[in-house]
Design an enzyme around this catalytic site. Structure first.
Site, PDB file in Angstrom:
ATOM      1  N   GLY A 100       0.841  -1.200   0.000  1.00 17.77           N
ATOM      2  CA  GLY A 100       0.000   0.000   0.000  1.00 17.77           C
ATOM      3  C   GLY A 100       0.871   1.243   0.000  1.00 17.77           C
ATOM      4  O   GLY A 100       2.083   1.180  -0.186  1.00 17.77           O
ATOM      5  N   LYS A 464      -1.611  -5.305 -25.282  1.00 14.92           N
ATOM      6  CA  LYS A 464      -1.077  -6.667 -25.089  1.00 14.92           C
ATOM      7  C   LYS A 464       0.304  -6.779 -25.683  1.00 14.92           C
ATOM      8  O   LYS A 464       1.219  -7.326 -25.081  1.00 14.92           O
ATOM      9  CB  LYS A 464      -2.039  -7.657 -25.753  1.00 14.92           C
ATOM     10  CG  LYS A 464      -2.249  -8.975 -25.109  1.00 14.92           C
ATOM     11  CD  LYS A 464      -2.337  -8.965 -23.600  1.00 14.92           C
ATOM     12  CE  LYS A 464      -3.457  -8.181 -23.050  1.00 14.92           C
ATOM     13  NZ  LYS A 464      -3.439  -7.504 -21.840  1.00 14.92           N
ATOM     14  N   LYS A 577       0.233  -7.320 -11.343  1.00 13.01           N
ATOM     15  CA  LYS A 577      -1.012  -7.984 -11.739  1.00 13.01           C
ATOM     16  C   LYS A 577      -2.225  -7.207 -11.235  1.00 13.01           C
ATOM     17  O   LYS A 577      -3.220  -7.097 -11.914  1.00 13.01           O
ATOM     18  CB  LYS A 577      -1.058  -9.405 -11.183  1.00 13.01           C
ATOM     19  CG  LYS A 577      -2.303 -10.178 -11.604  1.00 13.01           C
ATOM     20  CD  LYS A 577      -2.384 -10.325 -13.098  1.00 13.01           C
ATOM     21  CE  LYS A 577      -3.646 -11.005 -13.560  1.00 13.01           C
ATOM     22  NZ  LYS A 577      -3.796 -10.936 -15.026  1.00 13.01           N
TER      23      LYS A 577
HETATM   24  C1  AGP Z   1      -3.726  -6.040 -18.286  1.00 16.88           C
HETATM   25  O1  AGP Z   1      -2.916  -6.836 -19.165  1.00 16.88           O
HETATM   26  C2  AGP Z   1      -2.937  -5.128 -17.454  1.00 16.88           C
HETATM   27  N1  AGP Z   1      -2.025  -5.888 -16.660  1.00 16.88           N
HETATM   28  C3  AGP Z   1      -3.707  -4.087 -16.707  1.00 16.88           C
HETATM   29  O2  AGP Z   1      -4.050  -3.136 -17.670  1.00 16.88           O
HETATM   30  C4  AGP Z   1      -5.001  -4.511 -15.984  1.00 16.88           C
HETATM   31  O3  AGP Z   1      -6.001  -4.834 -16.929  1.00 16.88           O
HETATM   32  C5  AGP Z   1      -5.481  -3.324 -15.152  1.00 16.88           C
HETATM   33  O4  AGP Z   1      -4.470  -3.047 -14.215  1.00 16.88           O
HETATM   34  C6  AGP Z   1      -6.811  -3.568 -14.433  1.00 16.88           C
HETATM   35  O5  AGP Z   1      -6.663  -4.628 -13.534  1.00 16.88           O
HETATM   36  P1  AGP Z   1      -8.018  -5.268 -12.914  1.00 16.88           P
HETATM   37  O6  AGP Z   1      -8.789  -5.842 -14.060  1.00 16.88           O
HETATM   38  O7  AGP Z   1      -7.547  -6.300 -11.933  1.00 16.88           O
HETATM   39  O8  AGP Z   1      -8.770  -4.135 -12.244  1.00 16.88           O
END
Ligand code: AGP
Length: 582
Positions: A100, A464, A577
């Site tokens: 955080g 991507k 992630k």
């Molecule tokens: C996707 O490939 C990315 N790693 C990133 O844009 C992701 O989609 C975005 O951080 C949102 O994450 P969430 O769907 O867990 O909210």
């Protein structure tokens, strides 16, 4: 994003902590560390780079006997990635790990420095550690409560005190769970860290403190004990396994046909499960990254097919913008993890304005899943690769259903049964994607152009590719390119044309001509054979489902390109992630 693991129990904490940290690698990090403890000794080992660096360092160290420990993977927010800034941090009698951002850390540090406290690192985490130590007079829960009452921002802490044999945890705004074992207990940022040891867990709620040892778990709210519920995770250890694929990303793309059927089936059997948007005058779709690009496809379908008024915005903007809620509005939050800080903030903004909220979300126990008024769960299972593929595709499929229901175009649902097979046929075309990857993987700039819904698909295709191959790429409205960016088009520059909308197919083709006449190397992905160009043709289905057949080809092109470039496909540099900080 940072990852936390803690352990109290009969086994050697070092093995559990390292195993947990490896399972958390997918969250993205740049340094890591562990702390081991017994009645009289405490031992901290930290390293920058990959977990294997930490493991090598641990294996060269004469470890103390211990029964409790904490571990951490750090995704740098305050201070560069080095051993000093890596967690665990120690101050006085307190050692902790943190996920955080403590937003008032500078102010708190100033106050503590005036009281003679010295700091070694640049991190907000060390400030949190020093503040808990400042209030510590032998009562651990009281010290945690008093320090946390002064911290602003988000935190999940795993804490050890010299004078206590227990493991402590507290959270506000950053997820943390307590794992329940037999003669051993855990804390973790998410279930993936401990699923190999237990699938029983307790969701730590905002402001709650866990007091743990191998035989007991106490959950405190303030100074009162709180009755907790033990939940059972519905993921298996094997779902975390690569099952023979070279990368999780490839495995997760290949899972798409089955998961598409699994996700859509309950709603096809009972369309009443899909919210009826006719109760609303406006829909706001709010998300980040790929989830937002799924929302862009949703916007296009809802507007074009059902005449629904849609605002689609990135959560980091929406949360601070002046939003006019002057119509009966539904805010749809799209999130795989359900823990993205900006998307949570957008959800809270809608709720504070009395606006109905709907989540399209994967992780059922996440903050967004728990705090929205209504949820549509995608059945993606754990998505380990940092670059989302299957979750994004399933988010798009939910928007397909929302649009079909809103347009009352129910005949199109007859196509659903054949979609998994059609997606598989697109994925089976891998040789063609490899051939394209061989032509582009040495490039420095790659463009994706399309109009209307095809532009929304371009946004994800471009992201991507960027995420996993590190090639600069840009998605552009095909008609807009000539208003400036076409200056970047030069001989051999790859340009992908996405063409599925028959009404404007010819317009996009003329834009393709414009860039081709300036030397661009053209690749078309379409549901029509466009003979003048190298063309990936996918089966033609109704507009509602057409993106579901284009996207997997772009995902595999990105994957094959990254593979040729030898990139760290499942854990791309700098990426997390789930972005649980602003
Ligand atoms: C996707 O490939 C990315 N790693 C990133 O844009 C992701 O989609 C975005 O951080 C949102 O994450 P969430 O769907 O867990 O909210």
């Amino acid at each position: 994003m940072c990852g936390i693991i803690g352990y109290a129990g009969k086994h050697n904490p070092k093995d559990i902590l390292l195993g947990g940290l490896k399972a958390l690698e997918y969250r993205g990090y740049d340094s890591s560390g562990i702390c081991l403890k017994n009645e009289k000794d405490i031992q901290i080992i930290k390293s920058i780079g990959k977990i294997k660096n930490l493991e090598e360092k641990i294996n060269k160290t004469d470890l103390i006997d211990s029964y409790v420990g904490i571990g951490h993977t750090r995704w740098a927010t305050h201070g560069e990635a080095n051993e000093t800034n890596a967690h665990p941090h120690r101050c006085g009698k307190v050692t902790l790990v943190h996920n955080g951002i403590i937003e008032n850390a500078a102010l708190l540090k100033e106050k503590l420095v005036k009281k003679g406290i010295k700091f070694k690192s640049e991190t907000d985490t060390e400030v949190g550690c020093a503040l808990i130590n400042y209030y510590y007079d032998g009562d651990e829960v009281k010290a945690i409560n008093e320090a946390c009452s002064e911290m602003e921002g988000s935190y999940a802490f795993g804490i050890l005190f010299d004078d206590s044999n227990k493991l402590y945890a507290v959270r506000k705004g950053s997820p943390l769970i307590v794992g329940v074992g037999v003669k051993e207990n855990y804390i973790a940022s998410d279930i993936n860290a401990i699923i190999n040891y237990t699938n029983k867990y307790i969701l730590l709620e905002e402001g709650m403190i866990a007091v743990i040892d191998k035989d007991s778990i106490k959950i405190m709210k303030g100074n009162k004990e709180y009755n907790y519920k033990v939940l059972t995770a519905d993921i298996s250890a094997e779902s975390r396994d690569k099952q023979g694929y070279d990368h999780y990303m490839l495995k997760e793309i290949m899972e798409e046909p089955i998961l598409l059927g699994k996700t859509l089936k309950p709603y096809i059997d009972d369309l009443s499960l899909i919210p009826d948007l006719s109760d609303y005058e406006e829909v706001h779709i709010v998300a980040c990254g790929s989830a937002m690009y799924a929302g862009l496809i949703g916007k296009s379908l809802l507007e074009e097919k059902a005449g629904v008024r849609v605002l689609c915005d990135v959560a980091s903007e929406y949360r601070y913008k002046k939003i006019i809620y002057d119509r009966k509005t539904l805010v749809i939050l799209v999130s795989q993890s359900g823990e993205t800080a900006d998307t949570i903030a957008a959800m809270k903004k809608a709720k504070e304005n009395g606006i109905d909220t709907l989540a399209i979300v994967n992780v059922k126990t996440s903050t967004i899943a728990r705090e929205t008024d209504r949820q549509i769960f995608i059945e993606a299972g754990p998505e380990i690769a940092v670059a989302t593929t299957k979750a994004y595709l399933l988010q798009v499929s939910i928007f397909s259903l929302l649009a079909i229901k809103a347009a009352n175009d129910l005949d199109c649902l007859k196509e659903v049964d054949k979609l998994p097979g059609l997606v598989k046929s697109v994925l089976d075309n891998r040789e063609n994607y490899r051939k394209i990857a061989e032509k582009i993987y040495k490039e420095n700039d790659i463009f994706f152009i399309g109009r209307k819904i095809d532009y929304a698909i371009c946004m994800e295709g471009s992201l991507k590719l960027k995420e996993v191959s590190y090639i600069h790429s840009e998605a552009y409205q095909a008609g807009e390119l000539k208003h400036g960016t076409i200056s970047l088009i030069d001989k051999g520059i790859p340009v992908f044309g996405i063409i599925t909308d028959d009404d404007i197919k010819d317009k996009t083709i003329s834009n393709i001509e414009e860039v081709k006449s300036r030397g661009a190397n053209i690749f078309i992905v379409s549901n029509n054979k466009i003979s003048e160009y190298e063309c990936i043709v996918v089966p033609k289905v109704s507009d509602y489902f057409q993106p579901l057949l284009i996207v997997p080809s772009l995902q595999l092109i990105a994957y094959e390109t990254a593979k040729l470039r030898g990139c760290d496909i499942d854990k791309p540099k700098n990426l997390a992630k789930s972005v649980t900080v602003e």
